[in-house]
Design an enzyme around this catalytic site. Structure first.
Site, short mmCIF file in Angstrom:
data_model
loop_
_atom_site.label_atom_id
_atom_site.label_comp_id
_atom_site.label_asym_id
_atom_site.label_seq_id
_atom_site.Cartn_x
_atom_site.Cartn_y
_atom_site.Cartn_z
CB THR A 27 -0.95 0.02 1.22
OG1 THR A 27 -1.36 1.36 1.47
CG2 THR A 27 -0.29 -0.50 2.48
CB SER B 72 -2.90 1.84 10.83
OG SER B 72 -2.77 1.00 9.69
CE1 TYR C 177 -3.53 -3.50 5.09
CE2 TYR C 177 -3.64 -1.10 5.06
CZ TYR C 177 -3.57 -2.30 4.39
OH TYR C 177 -3.51 -2.33 3.03
CG HIS C 178 -1.08 1.68 6.61
ND1 HIS C 178 -2.10 2.26 7.30
CD2 HIS C 178 -1.42 1.74 5.31
CE1 HIS C 178 -3.03 2.67 6.46
NE2 HIS C 178 -2.65 2.37 5.23
CE LYS D 17 -1.30 -4.74 2.62
NZ LYS D 17 -1.57 -5.92 1.79
N1 LIG Z 1 -9.02 -1.82 -1.55
C1 LIG Z 1 -8.11 -0.86 -1.52
O1 LIG Z 1 -8.40 0.35 -1.67
C2 LIG Z 1 -6.65 -1.24 -1.35
C3 LIG Z 1 -5.69 -0.21 -1.36
C4 LIG Z 1 -4.34 -0.52 -1.20
C5 LIG Z 1 -3.96 -1.84 -1.03
N2 LIG Z 1 -4.91 -2.82 -1.01
C6 LIG Z 1 -4.45 -4.20 -0.81
O2 LIG Z 1 -5.01 -5.03 -1.79
C7 LIG Z 1 -5.32 -6.32 -1.22
C8 LIG Z 1 -6.77 -6.65 -1.51
O3 LIG Z 1 -7.61 -5.66 -0.95
P1 LIG Z 1 -9.18 -5.80 -1.04
O4 LIG Z 1 -9.76 -4.44 -0.96
O5 LIG Z 1 -9.53 -6.69 -2.16
O6 LIG Z 1 -9.47 -6.55 0.36
P2 LIG Z 1 -10.66 -7.56 0.71
O7 LIG Z 1 -10.73 -7.60 2.19
O8 LIG Z 1 -11.91 -7.22 -0.04
O9 LIG Z 1 -10.12 -8.96 0.16
C9 LIG Z 1 -9.13 -9.71 0.80
C10 LIG Z 1 -9.48 -11.17 0.62
O10 LIG Z 1 -8.47 -11.96 1.24
C11 LIG Z 1 -9.09 -12.98 2.01
N3 LIG Z 1 -8.19 -13.32 3.12
C12 LIG Z 1 -7.73 -12.51 4.10
N4 LIG Z 1 -6.92 -13.19 4.93
C13 LIG Z 1 -6.85 -14.46 4.47
C14 LIG Z 1 -6.20 -15.63 4.89
N5 LIG Z 1 -5.43 -15.65 5.98
N6 LIG Z 1 -6.34 -16.76 4.14
C15 LIG Z 1 -7.11 -16.77 3.04
N7 LIG Z 1 -7.78 -15.69 2.60
C16 LIG Z 1 -7.65 -14.54 3.31
C17 LIG Z 1 -10.42 -12.40 2.46
O11 LIG Z 1 -11.38 -13.40 2.76
C18 LIG Z 1 -10.82 -11.57 1.25
O12 LIG Z 1 -11.59 -12.30 0.33
C19 LIG Z 1 -5.02 -6.22 0.27
O13 LIG Z 1 -3.78 -6.84 0.53
C20 LIG Z 1 -4.94 -4.75 0.52
O14 LIG Z 1 -4.05 -4.46 1.57
C21 LIG Z 1 -6.25 -2.55 -1.16
#
Ligand SMILES: NC(=O)c1ccc[n+]([C@@H]2O[C@H](COP(=O)([O-])OP(=O)(O)OC[C@H]3O[C@@H](n4cnc5c(N)ncnc54)[C@H](O)[C@@H]3O)[C@@H](O)[C@H]2O)c1
Length: 396
Positions: free
Chosen positions: A158, A193, A195-196, A199
């Site tokens: 991120t 955070s 979370y961050h 990463k």
């Molecule tokens: N959505 C955003 O704006 C955004 C921005 C920057 C980075 N990201 C990164 O992109 C990635 C995807 O984001 P998203 O918005 O699709 O999130 P999301 O929460 O919608 O999807 C994440 C998926 O991973 C699965 N998951 C989580 N932990 C797991 C585990 N231990 N085993 C198996 N499955 C697991 C969840 O069930 C979910 O389906 C993340 O890593 C997030 O940090 C997202």
């Protein structure tokens, strides 16, 4: 060498791609996108994101069917099969089984707890977030080392890893002169955070694996994603993507558009001068595809900043307010006390040329895009629970 464009991979030159987190907001459209383009695709997910909805008493704005039905519907609609592995990425036996069975050539790793507010709820949520994210990624790195040393890891990081330094944010590395000597070093991280921070820990672990084991990896430091439809997810109601609008998982812009649709105030935290990188979900697809088609070299830890434009939160709220007014939807902008600890007025400029050099063609945020998001939100406004929109987790 000319970068590989998507067109080069059409036809018989396709890859086996594992999409960890393939039931999520970015993951599900990515599954369909690669499958539609002829790649062999497998999902790994434990559906924990759906359980967090239950925990938080919220739900996706759009109705979404269980993952098994999604996969069956895709096969019915497209004639293409997607493999489904249901399990937890923190369970090494599960991860290793997938590598032995599916033998991926690329792994797109989205499977993490991705909400900063969720990670800041309390100690348990912070510990869970870091364990889930860091252990899952370590398992992928070991499974690659032991079973698929040529596989390319495309890991979602991120832009929040960098924080808001008073100098330009480079793509992963910075050239530094110090006491008469010079080196190219990892760009300093100032995450905001737990979370961050998870990463950042991932990034360090991946970099170490590349250096030590010759792993090939691309860290995609993604900005805030807006939009939710892709061509494939609109083909059938059973293929709809999830959309989060609540105070824990909802992200700025998507949340503002939904707030405008239901007549809720647009909630800006603090002064709203917080500036971040944003991208359309269509560009998430493009970026992961360009990374997959142009893999990192063996031992290379490559970092791309994955966003198209920078906006302040207040600026976004004002744009949504203006477009909503054109649609005869009256909205107020309210400034809530900021639950986060962050600078509300600051310099922010980040480089993002690596993906552009590979041929990315950005989708920019136009008023038409904002209008289409508000229109889509209007279709599902009866599903919105106004009680879950306010921020709950406090950083202090
Ligand atoms: N959505 C955003 O704006 C955004 C921005 C920057 C980075 N990201 C990164 O992109 C990635 C995807 O984001 P998203 O918005 O699709 O999130 P999301 O929460 O919608 O999807 C994440 C998926 O991973 C699965 N998951 C989580 N932990 C797991 C585990 N231990 N085993 C198996 N499955 C697991 C969840 O069930 C979910 O389906 C993340 O890593 C997030 O940090 C997202």
């Amino acid at each position: 060498m000319r970068p590989r464009s998507p067109i080069d991979r059409w036809g018989d030159d396709c890859m086996r791609i594992l999409i960890a987190g393939g039931d999520g907001f970015c993951g599900w459209p990515t599954v369909l996108y690669f499958s539609e383009r002829g790649h062999e695709v497998a999902i790994a997910d434990n559906m924990i994101r759906r359980q967090w909805d239950v925990e938080l008493g919220t739900q996706s704005l759009t109705p979404i069917v269980p993952v098994e039905q999604r996969v069956d519907a895709w096969q019915e609609v497209s004639g293409r099969k997607v493999k489904l592995y249901v399990g937890d990425m923190t369970d090494y036996n599960f991860v290793e089984h997938i590598f032995k069975d599916f033998q991926p050539e690329a792994v797109i790793h989205y499977a993490e707890q991705r909400s900063a507010p969720y990670s800041m709820i309390n100690r348990e949520h912070a510990v869970f977030t870091q364990t889930n994210n860091v252990v899952g990624t370590l398992n992928v790195l070991y499974a690659m080392k032991e079973n698929a040393p040529e596989c390319h890891l495309i890991k979602l990081g991120t832009m929040g890893e960098y924080g808001t330094p008073n100098i330009d944010v480079e793509e992963g590395y910075i050239r530094i002169q110090h006491k008469g000597r010079e080196d190219v070093l990892p760009y300093p991280k100032q995450p905001g955070s737990f979370y961050h921070l998870s990463k950042v820990h991932d990034s360090h672990n991946i970099m170490f694996a590349c250096k030590t084991w010759g792993t090939r990896a691309t860290d995609l430091n993604q900005g805030v994603v807006y939009g939710w439809w892709t061509e494939e997810t609109q083909r059938d109601a059973r293929l709809y993507n999830r959309i989060d609008y609540d105070g824990v998982f909802g992200t700025a812009l998507n949340r503002f558009c939904i707030q405008a649709a239901v007549g809720h105030d647009l909630t800006v935290y603090g002064q709203g001068g917080q500036t971040r990188g944003f991208l359309n979900i269509l560009d998430t697809m493009q970026c992961v595809e360009l990374a997959a088609l142009n893999p990192a070299d063996k031992g290379e830890f490559r970092v791309f900043n994955q966003f198209t434009e920078e906006f302040s939160i207040l600026n976004l709220a004002q744009r949504v307010q203006r477009v909503a007014a054109d649609m005869e939807l009256a909205t107020n902008i309210v400034h809530l006390p900021n639950p986060r600890v962050e600078k509300e007025q600051h310099y922010f400029h980040a480089e993002n040329t690596n993906l552009l050099d590979l041929g990315m063609q950005p989708n920019y945020l136009t008023d038409d895009v904002i209008r289409s998001l508000i229109e889509a939100a209007l279709r599902y406004k009866d599903r919105v629970d106004l009680n879950v929109i306010a921020p709950t987790a406090q950083w202090r």
